[in-house]
Design a protein around this motif. Structure first.
Motif, PDB file in Angstrom:
ATOM      1  N   LEU A   1      25.294 -21.550-104.253  1.00 17.62           N
ATOM      2  CA  LEU A   1      25.594 -23.085-103.844  1.00 17.62           C
ATOM      3  C   LEU A   1      24.342 -23.410-102.501  1.00 17.62           C
ATOM      4  N   GLY A   2      23.386 -22.540-102.773  1.00 19.38           N
ATOM      5  CA  GLY A   2      22.279 -23.261-101.806  1.00 19.38           C
ATOM      6  C   GLY A   2      22.626 -22.816-100.380  1.00 19.38           C
ATOM      7  N   TRP A   3      23.403 -21.515-100.313  1.00 16.55           N
ATOM      8  CA  TRP A   3      24.035 -20.959 -98.859  1.00 16.55           C
ATOM      9  C   TRP A   3      22.725 -20.562 -97.830  1.00 16.55           C
ATOM     10  N   GLY A   4      21.872 -20.067 -98.343  1.00 14.38           N
ATOM     11  CA  GLY A   4      20.438 -19.233 -98.005  1.00 14.38           C
ATOM     12  C   GLY A   4      20.515 -17.758 -98.185  1.00 14.38           C
ATOM     13  N   GLU A   5      19.253 -17.216 -97.616  1.00 11.00           N
ATOM     14  CA  GLU A   5      18.846 -16.069 -97.914  1.00 11.00           C
ATOM     15  C   GLU A   5      19.088 -15.216 -96.786  1.00 11.00           C
ATOM     16  N   ALA A   6      19.299 -13.984 -97.144  1.00  7.19           N
ATOM     17  CA  ALA A   6      19.035 -12.755 -96.029  1.00  7.19           C
ATOM     18  C   ALA A   6      18.692 -11.519 -96.698  1.00  7.19           C
ATOM     19  N   VAL A   7      17.141 -11.177 -96.894  1.00  4.25           N
ATOM     20  CA  VAL A   7      16.721 -10.231 -97.396  1.00  4.25           C
ATOM     21  C   VAL A   7      16.131  -9.279 -96.061  1.00  4.25           C
TER      22      VAL A   7
ATOM     23  N   ASP B   1       8.585   1.770 -89.475  1.00 10.30           N
ATOM     24  CA  ASP B   1       8.583   3.372 -89.588  1.00 10.30           C
ATOM     25  C   ASP B   1       7.923   3.679 -88.576  1.00 10.30           C
ATOM     26  N   GLY B   2       7.594   3.054 -87.452  1.00  8.99           N
ATOM     27  CA  GLY B   2       6.970   3.418 -86.120  1.00  8.99           C
ATOM     28  C   GLY B   2       5.415   3.532 -86.392  1.00  8.99           C
ATOM     29  N   ARG B   3       5.156   3.177 -87.409  1.00  6.74           N
ATOM     30  CA  ARG B   3       3.521   2.792 -87.484  1.00  6.74           C
ATOM     31  C   ARG B   3       3.472   1.241 -87.729  1.00  6.74           C
ATOM     32  N   PHE B   4       4.043   0.658 -88.525  1.00  4.38           N
ATOM     33  CA  PHE B   4       4.075  -0.755 -89.079  1.00  4.38           C
ATOM     34  C   PHE B   4       5.581  -1.193 -88.855  1.00  4.38           C
ATOM     35  N   VAL B   5       5.401  -2.611 -88.567  1.00  2.00           N
ATOM     36  CA  VAL B   5       6.989  -3.374 -88.812  1.00  2.00           C
ATOM     37  C   VAL B   5       6.956  -4.271 -89.980  1.00  2.00           C
ATOM     38  N   TYR B   6       7.667  -4.365 -90.699  1.00  2.00           N
ATOM     39  CA  TYR B   6       7.906  -4.900 -91.997  1.00  2.00           C
ATOM     40  C   TYR B   6       9.145  -6.114 -91.935  1.00  2.00           C
ATOM     41  N   ALA B   7       8.730  -7.366 -92.143  1.00  2.00           N
ATOM     42  CA  ALA B   7       9.293  -8.527 -92.000  1.00  2.00           C
ATOM     43  C   ALA B   7       9.504  -9.308 -93.172  1.00  2.00           C
ATOM     44  N   SER B   8      10.766  -9.722 -93.559  1.00  2.00           N
ATOM     45  CA  SER B   8      10.931 -10.567 -94.809  1.00  2.00           C
ATOM     46  C   SER B   8      11.465 -11.661 -94.483  1.00  2.00           C
ATOM     47  N   PHE B   9      11.001 -12.840 -95.030  1.00  2.00           N
ATOM     48  CA  PHE B   9      11.622 -14.064 -94.897  1.00  2.00           C
ATOM     49  C   PHE B   9      12.131 -14.580 -96.306  1.00  2.00           C
ATOM     50  N   GLY B  10      12.133 -13.831 -97.340  1.00  2.00           N
ATOM     51  CA  GLY B  10      12.598 -14.135 -98.569  1.00  2.00           C
ATOM     52  C   GLY B  10      11.610 -14.834 -99.377  1.00  2.00           C
ATOM     53  N   SER B  11      11.992 -16.171 -99.573  1.00  2.00           N
ATOM     54  CA  SER B  11      11.324 -16.977-100.514  1.00  2.00           C
ATOM     55  C   SER B  11       9.894 -17.174 -99.639  1.00  2.00           C
ATOM     56  N   PHE B  12       9.854 -17.159 -98.559  1.00  2.00           N
ATOM     57  CA  PHE B  12       8.706 -17.421 -97.712  1.00  2.00           C
ATOM     58  C   PHE B  12       7.980 -16.116 -97.442  1.00  2.00           C
TER      59      PHE B  12
ATOM     60  N   THR C   1      26.316 -22.090 -90.526  1.00  2.00           N
ATOM     61  CA  THR C   1      26.356 -21.099 -89.926  1.00  2.00           C
ATOM     62  C   THR C   1      25.314 -20.078 -90.169  1.00  2.00           C
ATOM     63  N   HIS C   2      24.492 -20.405 -91.067  1.00  2.00           N
ATOM     64  CA  HIS C   2      23.319 -19.476 -91.298  1.00  2.00           C
ATOM     65  C   HIS C   2      22.053 -19.959 -90.734  1.00  2.00           C
ATOM     66  N   SER C   3      20.800 -19.305 -91.103  1.00  2.00           N
ATOM     67  CA  SER C   3      19.474 -19.675 -90.720  1.00  2.00           C
ATOM     68  C   SER C   3      18.519 -19.374 -91.613  1.00  2.00           C
ATOM     69  N   TYR C   4      17.276 -19.882 -91.553  1.00  2.00           N
ATOM     70  CA  TYR C   4      16.070 -19.553 -92.415  1.00  2.00           C
ATOM     71  C   TYR C   4      15.430 -18.081 -91.754  1.00  2.00           C
ATOM     72  N   ALA C   5      16.193 -17.575 -90.915  1.00  2.00           N
ATOM     73  CA  ALA C   5      15.646 -16.139 -90.581  1.00  2.00           C
ATOM     74  C   ALA C   5      16.722 -15.278 -90.277  1.00  2.00           C
ATOM     75  N   ALA C   6      17.449 -14.929 -91.348  1.00  2.00           N
ATOM     76  CA  ALA C   6      18.611 -14.073 -91.540  1.00  2.00           C
ATOM     77  C   ALA C   6      18.239 -12.495 -91.696  1.00  2.00           C
TER      78      ALA C   6
ATOM     79  N   SER D   1      24.215 -11.625-103.425  1.00  2.00           N
ATOM     80  CA  SER D   1      24.713 -10.543-102.706  1.00  2.00           C
ATOM     81  C   SER D   1      24.592 -10.613-101.289  1.00  2.00           C
ATOM     82  N   TRP D   2      23.516 -10.526-100.810  1.00  2.00           N
ATOM     83  CA  TRP D   2      23.041 -10.641 -99.294  1.00  2.00           C
ATOM     84  C   TRP D   2      23.100  -9.423 -98.713  1.00  2.00           C
ATOM     85  N   ASN D   3      23.567  -8.399 -99.321  1.00  2.00           N
ATOM     86  CA  ASN D   3      23.412  -7.090 -98.641  1.00  2.00           C
ATOM     87  C   ASN D   3      22.432  -6.144 -98.696  1.00  2.00           C
TER      88      ASN D   3
END
Length: 446
Positions: free
Chosen positions: A195-201, A160-171, A149-154, A243-245
């Motif tokens: 358990l290798g369930w995936g990332e969400a940073v 901040d209105g000037r820049f957009v910040y994107a996290s793909f974790g390990s990538f 039920t997860h993905s590689y883009a979670a 923890s994923w939060n």
């Protein structure tokens, strides 16, 4: 020389004043935008929004844009732009030398892919739904799989209105200006998730600091990066597993705290140094829900293999697990994946991932609604949101219930779309944005 110094000082003061005015404007603009996956106040509410109550595939759909690849990152909105992250599986198969080597220290219940993935940042025009720009942040072969039920883009983006910040974790972590020009990027290394369930940073921006929860199965940390350059300002090691939060950043009595939920401890870090200001035990394993706060109190919940909720005074110091700084605890009906919604003095959440709603009085911690079944809905990954006296609950099968903000379960409308939804909604002005598995929807009453 003295005149030159005075002139330089004068220019500096003018620039500083302009920057201060701009920062003040952006701070005010946040209330009319949705710059973060939990909204302008990081609690699921949109104080300036009045989105539609009713819609379906043929009614009140302003536009519907197809999404490439797969992702569960929530959309964010700033001005006339909507930002979304996704990961696209390519036809390029890795050679033996290109395949990441697994770390034998960690048990996994998923298998890594052998194809390269493209990690994309998409910017849509808010009026038309057309793509304004698209950037391929990275093209990599993931070192682990993910939950079905997860993905590689979670992890959701932020701005901040000037820049957009994107996290793909390990990538990688990436910064762009609002027109898509790359500003900087960072590689913080590999995450090894439970358990290798995936990332969400999901990154959090506060002033010139960008916060990232880097909890994993070993070497967990909270990172604070310089938002202008991506360089590390500090790193706080954490005795936590995955923890994923998402961190909650808030100011209280002249001090800025960064609060991160966790299985071992809820912790508050000083924004300037990363030092732990206070900590509190009592959560369950897999602390996915993010904290919310108001009125000098922070509220934390978790709900995997147990149930836990608590209210902690932001005046806390040291280990407050068994102290009076924990104002109350509650041990029923708490969520597993969704984060709670804080509206006024009411805390809304659903049990585990099910359609059982609880509403707590934030002052007493007592239940006003106790695990009452929400009709016509199944399960939730999406977090609840609120605007104009209404609560919006989006289930995984495409049903959105609109509830009256009340101490009773009062359904105002049931809305159905032909898509699958794990991302949380964004509410801006008269519009509601929903990121589905196949489409990005802009919903607006006509």
């Amino acid at each position: 020389m003295r005149k030159k110094t005075l002139l330089t000082l004068g220019v500096y003061l003018l620039v500083a004043a302009a920057c201060a005015d701009d920062a003040s404007h952006i701070s005010q603009s946040r209330l009319t935008n949705w710059h973060h996956w939990r909204g302008p106040l990081a609690n699921g509410t949109a104080p300036e929004a009045d989105p539609p109550i009713k819609w379906d595939e043929k009614t009140n759909i302003q536009w519907k844009a197809p999404l490439p690849g797969r992702g569960s990152a929530s959309p964010i909105v700033w001005g006339d732009r909507v930002f979304v992250l996704t990961a696209v599986k390519t036809d390029r198969v890795a050679t033996a030398d290109e395949l990441p080597k697994p770390d034998p220290r960690f048990e996994r219940k998923t298998s890594p892919p052998t194809n390269f993935y493209q990690f994309l940042v998409l910017c849509f025009d808010r009026t038309t739904g057309k793509i304004r720009w698209q950037q391929t942040a990275a093209e990599r072969v993931p070192h682990e799989g993910h939950h079905p039920t997860h993905s590689y883009a979670a992890g959701s983006p932020t701005t901040d209105g000037r820049f957009v910040y994107a996290s793909f974790g390990s990538f990688g972590i990436y910064c762009y200006d609002l027109d898509g020009t790359p500003i900087w990027q960072r590689d913080l290394g590999r995450l090894n998730t439970r358990l290798g369930w995936g990332e969400a940073v999901t990154p959090v921006i506060h002033g010139d600091s960008l916060l990232l929860n880097w909890d994993q199965e070993a070497d967990s940390a909270l990172y604070c990066l310089d938002a202008k350059t991506g360089k590390t300002k500090w790193k706080a090691d954490r005795n936590e597993k995955t923890s994923w939060n998402t961190p909650l950043v808030l100011e209280h009595n002249g001090r800025t705290q960064v609060i991160v939920n966790g299985t071992e401890r809820i912790r508050s870090h000083d924004l300037t140094t990363g030092k732990v200001l206070w900590e509190c035990g009592g959560m369950t394993v897999n602390a996915i829900p993010s904290a919310v706060a108001a009125g000098g109190v922070v509220y934390c919940v978790s709900g995997y293999k147990g149930a836990a909720a608590c209210a902690i005074s932001l005046d806390a110091a040291g280990d407050v697990t068994d102290s009076a700084k924990v104002l109350w605890r509650y041990a029923k009906g708490t969520p597993y994946v969704p984060s709670p919604l804080l509206v006024g003095n009411r805390l809304y959440f659903t049990e585990a991932n099910s359609a059982l709603l609880t509403v707590l009085d934030t002052k007493s911690g007592k239940a006003i609604i106790d695990r009452e079944r929400v009709p016509n809905q199944t399960s939730f990954y999406s977090s609840p949101v609120a605007a104009s006296g209404r609560i919006y609950l989006v289930d995984r099968e495409g049903t959105t219930l609109v509830l009256k903000q009340s101490d009773k379960l009062e359904v105002l409308a049931r809305n159905q779309l032909d898509d699958h939804f794990d991302a949380s909604p964004a509410l801006v002005g008269r519009q509601l944005f929903l990121r589905g598995e196949k489409f990005l929807y802009c919903i607006q009453a006509r």
